[in-house]
Design a protein around this motif. Structure first.
Motif, PDB file in Angstrom:
ATOM      1  N   LYS A  26      -4.412  -7.737   9.920  1.00 15.31           N
ATOM      2  CA  LYS A  26      -4.119  -6.981  11.133  1.00 15.31           C
ATOM      3  C   LYS A  26      -5.282  -7.090  12.108  1.00 15.31           C
ATOM      4  O   LYS A  26      -6.421  -7.297  11.702  1.00 15.31           O
ATOM      5  N   HIS A  36     -11.324  -5.229  16.046  1.00 18.10           N
ATOM      6  CA  HIS A  36     -11.438  -5.102  14.599  1.00 18.10           C
ATOM      7  C   HIS A  36     -10.398  -6.004  13.941  1.00 18.10           C
ATOM      8  O   HIS A  36      -9.218  -5.955  14.307  1.00 18.10           O
ATOM      9  N   GLN A  38      -8.736  -6.929  10.320  1.00 17.19           N
ATOM     10  CA  GLN A  38      -8.576  -6.552   8.917  1.00 17.19           C
ATOM     11  C   GLN A  38      -8.414  -7.816   8.089  1.00 17.19           C
ATOM     12  O   GLN A  38      -7.461  -8.589   8.281  1.00 17.19           O
ATOM     13  N   ARG A  40      -8.178  -9.855   4.341  1.00 19.35           N
ATOM     14  CA  ARG A  40      -7.791  -9.710   2.936  1.00 19.35           C
ATOM     15  C   ARG A  40      -8.558 -10.735   2.118  1.00 19.35           C
ATOM     16  O   ARG A  40      -8.413 -11.938   2.290  1.00 19.35           O
ATOM     17  N   ASN A  45     -10.011  -5.672   0.631  1.00 17.98           N
ATOM     18  CA  ASN A  45      -9.901  -5.777   2.087  1.00 17.98           C
ATOM     19  C   ASN A  45     -11.217  -5.383   2.755  1.00 17.98           C
ATOM     20  O   ASN A  45     -11.902  -4.467   2.317  1.00 17.98           O
ATOM     21  N   ARG A  46     -11.551  -6.103   3.833  1.00 19.27           N
ATOM     22  CA  ARG A  46     -12.729  -5.783   4.639  1.00 19.27           C
ATOM     23  C   ARG A  46     -12.337  -5.779   6.104  1.00 19.27           C
ATOM     24  O   ARG A  46     -11.368  -6.421   6.504  1.00 19.27           O
ATOM     25  N   ARG A  47     -13.129  -5.083   6.905  1.00 19.95           N
ATOM     26  CA  ARG A  47     -12.866  -4.994   8.344  1.00 19.95           C
ATOM     27  C   ARG A  47     -14.023  -5.645   9.093  1.00 19.95           C
ATOM     28  O   ARG A  47     -15.172  -5.260   8.948  1.00 19.95           O
ATOM     29  N   ASN A  65     -13.312   3.219  10.536  1.00 15.67           N
ATOM     30  CA  ASN A  65     -11.918   3.048  10.953  1.00 15.67           C
ATOM     31  C   ASN A  65     -11.692   3.870  12.215  1.00 15.67           C
ATOM     32  O   ASN A  65     -11.389   5.051  12.147  1.00 15.67           O
TER      33      ASN A  65
END
Length: 611
Positions: A26, A36, A38, A40, A45-47, A65
């Motif tokens: 995302k 930002h 998102q 996988r 998961n990391r941002r 977030n």
């Protein structure tokens, strides 16, 4: 320290292996100039944060977030269309330039696998995030669009050719000392070495140039003509040690703070810098964590200062308003004071009615109030009788007397408001969190200085212990959290953070026999030392340290020989309609103290969570 090319290279080397092969789930745009992504990964998961603002351009992984806008901006929609579902193939930087390229593979609308480049250009106010098709070298879109009217060099518009930022002609990192020395051969001998390093070598910021010179054992203002062969060799070794990310195996990232309690971060570095050795240092395990923490703390500080500034403006406006009122009241009182003499004139006229002929414009009579029986001239209205002239002066006197009575009440009220606003100023300047500022905001609302709904008061309890009204208000222990310190003797010392906390601490938290302290006649925090049953005073060290805290959290901070009143809580009284934080007391002792810096430093470091 800014994110210079060298620091970015260390960050790329750290993150590239972690992010290679990540899937883009995302994409969000929580702020105008921040994206930002998102990701996988196999480990979770990391941002990824990409910021192209003028004040804090950067990229790093983040755990924050942020709240997204109701509808995504156009650039966010473009990124979602082209990048969501794609794979991050590589993360690279060319020649220590401050341009980071994210290479992403994804399927287009026709089902073909295509490669796209997302360029993050970190260049101060010219920072940008641009999505490019590398096959045609055309721009798909940019976070900041601009035409030739803004930049003569290039346009950032969909469909235009992508041009990399102009090269500055600086030398890339080198392991060859002879090649490195040749960069100085054509330079001015009277030029400072830090300026040469900054202008000749890629990726070097002013802070890094200064650190190279310092680690070479030279002074920061050393010039080229002052450097011999040994000095140049030391400079090269320092340069190679700091500015060669590919050849450096380990880094020791850290954040520096001013050596004062609760200070915001000053700078960060990828290794400890000697130029910051006087500052307080906090080490981190990774450069990404360092950068994330630094900018998060800076953003909190910026939000804190913005809110502090808005509240400070309100308080200053109110102070100016009441100061103007006080000037008007002082002038009115001065005029009324001078009119009180009319009573004497009226009485002198009454005593001399038989001596005043009708139509007189003035009369000279003996002043029997004066022991020397001096003569006084009294102006008269010739159109009225002597007795009417006397009555006229009595009216002037009564009017002045009434003015004095009313104006002095208004003056006292205005002085009380000014003193209260002074206490708010102290609380504002010493607030160290948004929660504390929110409490001051609620206090301003409650006092009518700000529009809003005042906070609900806690319902009083009846004798049977039942609440007199239903309410969802949290208990004071959950709501009120004063500062808590430990004296050198292990005793607890409470310090209120604002007027609401001062009231709660002094009138509710404190037991009758507890010791209360406050700087004499100066706005500041209430300080409380809990005492055991039957104990009248704490030990001398605790008393002195509590007084030092009272001075530190007051308008007298930094002063010497400050008077601090102390008394027992049972002596405190709060007058009806008194402002928050205002109490009176009749019996007290006074301590004169100049706080010792080492005692204050230890006390402030002992702050602990409230009970």
């Amino acid at each position: 320290m800014a994110l210079d090319g060298v620091t970015l290279a260390y960050l790329v080397n750290e993150l590239a292996p972690q992010l290679r092969g990540a899937r883009i789930d995302k994409i969000f745009q929580p702020e105008k100039e921040e994206i930002h992504i998102q990701l996988r990964l196999s480990q979770g998961n990391r941002r990824l944060l990409l910021n192209a603002s003028a004040t804090a351009p950067r990229f790093h992984l983040t755990g924050e977030n942020k709240k997204n806008p109701p509808s995504p901006p156009m650039f966010c929609m473009i990124l979602r269309k082209h990048l969501e579902g794609g794979k991050l193939v590589s993360l690279s930087q060319r020649d220590l330039e401050r341009v980071i390229t994210f290479e992403i593979q994804n399927y287009n609308d026709r089902g073909d696998l295509v490669t796209l480049h997302l360029h993050l250009e970190i260049m101060g106010k010219h920072s940008n995030l641009i999505l490019v098709d590398p096959t045609t070298k055309t721009i798909l879109d940019g976070l900041k669009r601009y035409s030739h009217a803004v930049s003569r060099y290039r346009e950032v518009l969909p469909g235009r050719a992508y041009l990399t930022p102009p090269s500055q002609g600086k030398l890339p990192p080198t392991e060859d000392e002879e090649t490195w020395r040749q960069a100085f051969s054509t330079d001015d001998l009277d030029r400072q070495m830090t300026k040469i390093l900054l202008s000749r070598f890629a990726g070097v910021s002013p802070e890094l140039a200064l650190e190279i010179v310092i680690q070479a054992g030279l002074t920061e203002d050393v010039h080229l003509h002052q450097c011999g062969d040994i000095d140049l060799s030391r400079l090269f070794q320092a340069y190679r040690r700091l500015c060669n990310p590919e050849g450096t195996r380990e880094i020791q990232p850290c954040i520096y703070y001013q050596p004062i309690p609760q200070s915001p971060p000053t700078t960060f570095t990828f290794v400890p810098f000697q130029q910051y050795q006087e500052l307080k240092m906090e080490k981190f395990s990774s450069l990404n964590e360092t950068i994330e923490s630094f900018f998060y703390l800076k953003s909190i500080t910026n939000i804190l200062e913005a809110k502090r500034g808005s509240l400070r403006k309100i308080v200053q406006e109110q102070q100016t308003h009441f100061q103007k009122k006080l000037k008007v009241y002082e002038e009115a009182i001065s005029n009324a004071d001078s009119s009180l003499a009319y009573q004497r004139w009226g009485e002198l006229l009454t005593a001399n009615l038989h001596r005043i002929p009708l139509g007189s414009i003035e009369v000279m009579v003996e002043d029997y109030y004066d022991p020397s029986q001096s003569l006084v001239t009294i102006p008269l209205d010739p159109h009225i009788s002597a007795i009417d002239n006397a009555q006229r002066y009595y009216k002037y006197y009564n009017k002045a007397k009434a003015t004095l009575f009313k104006t002095k009440q208004l003056q006292e009220s205005a002085v009380e408001e000014v003193n209260y606003l002074d206490s708010l100023r102290v609380s504002l300047e010493q607030a160290s969190s948004l929660t504390e500022l929110d409490e001051i905001h609620l206090e301003l609302v409650g006092q009518g200085y700000l529009a809003g709904k005042p906070a609900k008061k806690e319902p009083r309890k009846t004798k049977k212990g039942r609440s007199s009204a239903k309410s969802n208000v949290k208990s004071p222990k959950e709501r009120i959290q004063p500062r808590v310190y430990r004296s050198s003797q292990g005793r607890i010392i409470y310090v209120g953070k604002n007027n609401a906390q001062n009231d709660w601490l002094s009138l509710r938290k404190g037991k009758p026999n507890d010791l209360w302290l406050h700087v004499k006649q100066i706005p500041g925090s209430h300080v409380l030392i809990p005492l055991d049953e039957g104990e009248e005073f704490p030990d001398d060290a605790t008393l002195e340290e509590a007084a030092a805290l009272a001075i530190y959290y007051s308008q007298a901070r930094g002063s010497s020989q400050v008077a601090v009143d102390y008394t027992h809580v049972k002596q405190l009284k709060k007058p009806n309609s008194a402002k928050p934080g205002m109490v009176i007391y009749d019996q007290n002792w006074t301590l004169f103290l100049t706080p010792k810096p080492e005692i204050l430093e230890r006390l402030l470091a002992s702050e602990e969570l409230p009970e």
